[in-house]
Structure formats: structure tokens, C-alpha cells
Design a protein around this motif. Sequence first.
Motif, PDB file in Angstrom:
ATOM      1  N   LEU A  65      15.146 -28.346 -11.455  1.00 32.40           N
ATOM      2  CA  LEU A  65      15.368 -28.827 -10.083  1.00 32.40           C
ATOM      3  C   LEU A  65      16.714 -28.422  -9.505  1.00 32.40           C
ATOM      4  O   LEU A  65      16.965 -28.654  -8.323  1.00 32.40           O
ATOM      5  CB  LEU A  65      15.236 -30.354 -10.047  1.00 32.40           C
ATOM      6  CG  LEU A  65      13.820 -30.889 -10.308  1.00 32.40           C
ATOM      7  CD1 LEU A  65      13.833 -32.419 -10.402  1.00 32.40           C
ATOM      8  CD2 LEU A  65      12.852 -30.430  -9.232  1.00 32.40           C
ATOM      9  N   ASN A  66      17.588 -27.816 -10.321  1.00 37.32           N
ATOM     10  CA  ASN A  66      18.910 -27.455  -9.814  1.00 37.32           C
ATOM     11  C   ASN A  66      18.806 -26.507  -8.622  1.00 37.32           C
ATOM     12  O   ASN A  66      18.128 -25.481  -8.674  1.00 37.32           O
ATOM     13  CB  ASN A  66      19.730 -26.787 -10.924  1.00 37.32           C
ATOM     14  CG  ASN A  66      21.196 -26.642 -10.548  1.00 37.32           C
ATOM     15  OD1 ASN A  66      21.791 -27.551  -9.975  1.00 37.32           O
ATOM     16  ND2 ASN A  66      21.789 -25.497 -10.871  1.00 37.32           N
ATOM     17  N   ARG A  67      19.456 -26.874  -7.532  1.00 38.78           N
ATOM     18  CA  ARG A  67      19.512 -26.130  -6.274  1.00 38.78           C
ATOM     19  C   ARG A  67      18.154 -26.050  -5.565  1.00 38.78           C
ATOM     20  O   ARG A  67      18.023 -25.350  -4.561  1.00 38.78           O
ATOM     21  CB  ARG A  67      20.087 -24.721  -6.493  1.00 38.78           C
ATOM     22  CG  ARG A  67      21.538 -24.738  -7.006  1.00 38.78           C
ATOM     23  CD  ARG A  67      22.180 -23.371  -6.923  1.00 38.78           C
ATOM     24  NE  ARG A  67      23.597 -23.440  -7.283  1.00 38.78           N
ATOM     25  CZ  ARG A  67      24.091 -23.132  -8.481  1.00 38.78           C
ATOM     26  NH1 ARG A  67      23.266 -22.713  -9.433  1.00 38.78           N
ATOM     27  NH2 ARG A  67      25.374 -23.213  -8.730  1.00 38.78           N
ATOM     28  N   ARG A  68      17.139 -26.733  -6.077  1.00 38.47           N
ATOM     29  CA  ARG A  68      15.850 -26.812  -5.375  1.00 38.47           C
ATOM     30  C   ARG A  68      15.769 -28.075  -4.514  1.00 38.47           C
ATOM     31  O   ARG A  68      14.994 -28.134  -3.578  1.00 38.47           O
ATOM     32  CB  ARG A  68      14.683 -26.804  -6.375  1.00 38.47           C
ATOM     33  CG  ARG A  68      14.498 -25.482  -7.111  1.00 38.47           C
ATOM     34  CD  ARG A  68      13.333 -25.591  -8.077  1.00 38.47           C
ATOM     35  NE  ARG A  68      13.113 -24.357  -8.795  1.00 38.47           N
ATOM     36  CZ  ARG A  68      12.313 -23.373  -8.403  1.00 38.47           C
ATOM     37  NH1 ARG A  68      11.660 -23.495  -7.254  1.00 38.47           N
ATOM     38  NH2 ARG A  68      12.165 -22.284  -9.126  1.00 38.47           N
ATOM     39  N   MET A  69      16.525 -29.086  -4.904  1.00 40.15           N
ATOM     40  CA  MET A  69      16.619 -30.330  -4.145  1.00 40.15           C
ATOM     41  C   MET A  69      18.022 -30.877  -4.368  1.00 40.15           C
ATOM     42  O   MET A  69      18.773 -30.357  -5.198  1.00 40.15           O
ATOM     43  CB  MET A  69      15.543 -31.332  -4.591  1.00 40.15           C
ATOM     44  CG  MET A  69      15.643 -31.795  -6.028  1.00 40.15           C
ATOM     45  SD  MET A  69      14.575 -33.244  -6.408  1.00 40.15           S
ATOM     46  CE  MET A  69      12.965 -32.687  -5.881  1.00 40.15           C
ATOM     47  N   PRO A  70      18.425 -31.900  -3.612  1.00 39.80           N
ATOM     48  CA  PRO A  70      19.773 -32.445  -3.818  1.00 39.80           C
ATOM     49  C   PRO A  70      19.989 -32.877  -5.268  1.00 39.80           C
ATOM     50  O   PRO A  70      19.050 -33.151  -6.003  1.00 39.80           O
ATOM     51  CB  PRO A  70      19.807 -33.643  -2.854  1.00 39.80           C
ATOM     52  CG  PRO A  70      18.816 -33.298  -1.791  1.00 39.80           C
ATOM     53  CD  PRO A  70      17.713 -32.558  -2.498  1.00 39.80           C
TER      54      PRO A  70
END
Length: 302
Positions: free
Chosen positions: A107-112
Amino acid sequence: MLHFLPAPLRGLLASLLLALNTLICCWPLFAVALLKLLPIAPIQRALRFVMHGIAEFWIGTNKFWMKLVGQTHWDVEGLSGFDKQHSYLVTSNHQSWVDILVLQYLLNRRMPLLKFFLKQELIWVPVIGLCWWALEFPFMKRFSKEYLAKHPEKRGQDLATTRKACERYKTNPVSVFNFLEGTRLSPAKHAQQQSPFKHLLKPKAGGIAFVLDAMGEQLHSLVNVTIHYPQGNPGFWDLLCGRVNQVVVRFEELQIPAEFIGGNYDQDEAYRLQFQQWVNQLWLDKDAQLEALKQRYPAKPA
């Protein structure tokens, strides 16, 4: 790339890279955290973006050494449609400390940046505990039913902590994360709880109910994550040694029912019952999904 090395040597190398990465990133993080003490809202908001950027760099470097020491096959579905302009409520089943790095990896850099609910004792973890504090992770003090019976004034403290944390999150998009089970799955805990679920512990609905109470209108959706390790639940050392051969992850984005926004979980018994039924249904569906994943991806030796 370094999978030809003996596993203990890979584990030592990964441990050194993790420690070095943490030490390098913590100092600018602490410096910005001190600047954020200035009581000027626009500056605080800008500095939160800087701090989140430092944390995302730390996660990105962890992804590098995870790829360096291992050959993990990622079987992932549903990882699309997220963005960094919205806030999310995220939950997952919990089997291992590896779960956290799996979620950060994907999820890194895909959502806050994911903000985890942490036990208060974890603030004393060297260096990383202060990093969690600087990044405004909510630390929760857990009280037993017996303790609350003797000290009723402590009742509702978790709700107050959650509201205080969520109040800070209103100025920047955030992904509020909560393991609904509250602890990692183990056969002993499963038996002790007499859990009605085959592959899960009982969910604790209060945590996310408090988040919805505090910031429900700000949340774009619920992201329901299911993690399965075909070779068995790995330990953190297994990850460091590159022995996590396969990870199966399923993401499901769900709309949060409007009737659960702004309800009073503590005081409204009808609301509490309805909310618990909704969470239990989520868990029944997740249990069935885990059973299907275990059938599709049978256990393999490490």
C-alpha cells in the motif's frame, strides 16, 4: 537477488539494512516533529506531509531489502482504485508481525500512510516507538473487564484517545488501520476464545466504531484486507531471512453504511448491536474467503 546466500546470512544482512534505514530516517523525522510543535495550523499540515514522505521513504527502502534477500511470489487481487487524496478505514486479519510489512509493502504510496492502533507499551520500543509517536500513531491503553469494574473512571478512555488522534487526522488524508482481532491468531488464543470462526479470532468492533464516530464523514470507504500464507504463518526472522516464499492478499473496498456514521457505540445499545452484526458478517465472509484460499493454495513447507 541474494537468495543463493545461506538464510542466516541473509537475515543478518536484512537486519543491518533495517536498522540502518531506521537510524537514517529517524533523525529528520524527529527534527520535523519538533518543528510541528509550532501552533500554526498551515505549517503543521505541511510538516505532516513531510513526515509522511520520510515514512514512505523508510517503507520503500524496506521493500528494497525484502526483494534483495527473498524471492516472494505475490498473489494480489483488488489493489487498484485507491489514491492519496482520500482517507480510508483499513482492516485485516492478523496472523504475524509480517502482516504489517506486507501491508506497507503493497500500500505504500498507493494510499495515505497507514496509521496503526498500537498498544501503549510499544512506545518503549527503542527508536521505532518514538517514530510511531512522532507520526501520531494512536497508542491505546487496554483495560481488562475486571480492572474496569474496580476503576469505572477509566471506562471510555480508548474512545477519548481515538477521538484525539482522529481530530489530528482531519487536516491531512490518512489511512486509519485497525486489526479487528486485536491480537495475532494462534491455536491457543483461538481455543481460549472458543472462536466461532475457523480461521479467525473474534472481532472487536469497538475500535472501528470509535473511528467512525470521530471521523466517519471524512472516510471515503472501508478497505477490507485478507492475508494468507500458504507455507504457514511466518515469523519476523523468516521475513528477514527471505523465507516467505508466497503471500496471497485480497483487497476489497466497501462503502461504509450511512447509518454507522456518527453513531454512539458506547451509549446506544441498538446501534451497538447493529454494528456488531455488520462486523460479524464481514468476519463470516472473511472466514469463508480464507477457507477458499487455503483450499486453492494448500500448505507448503518453508
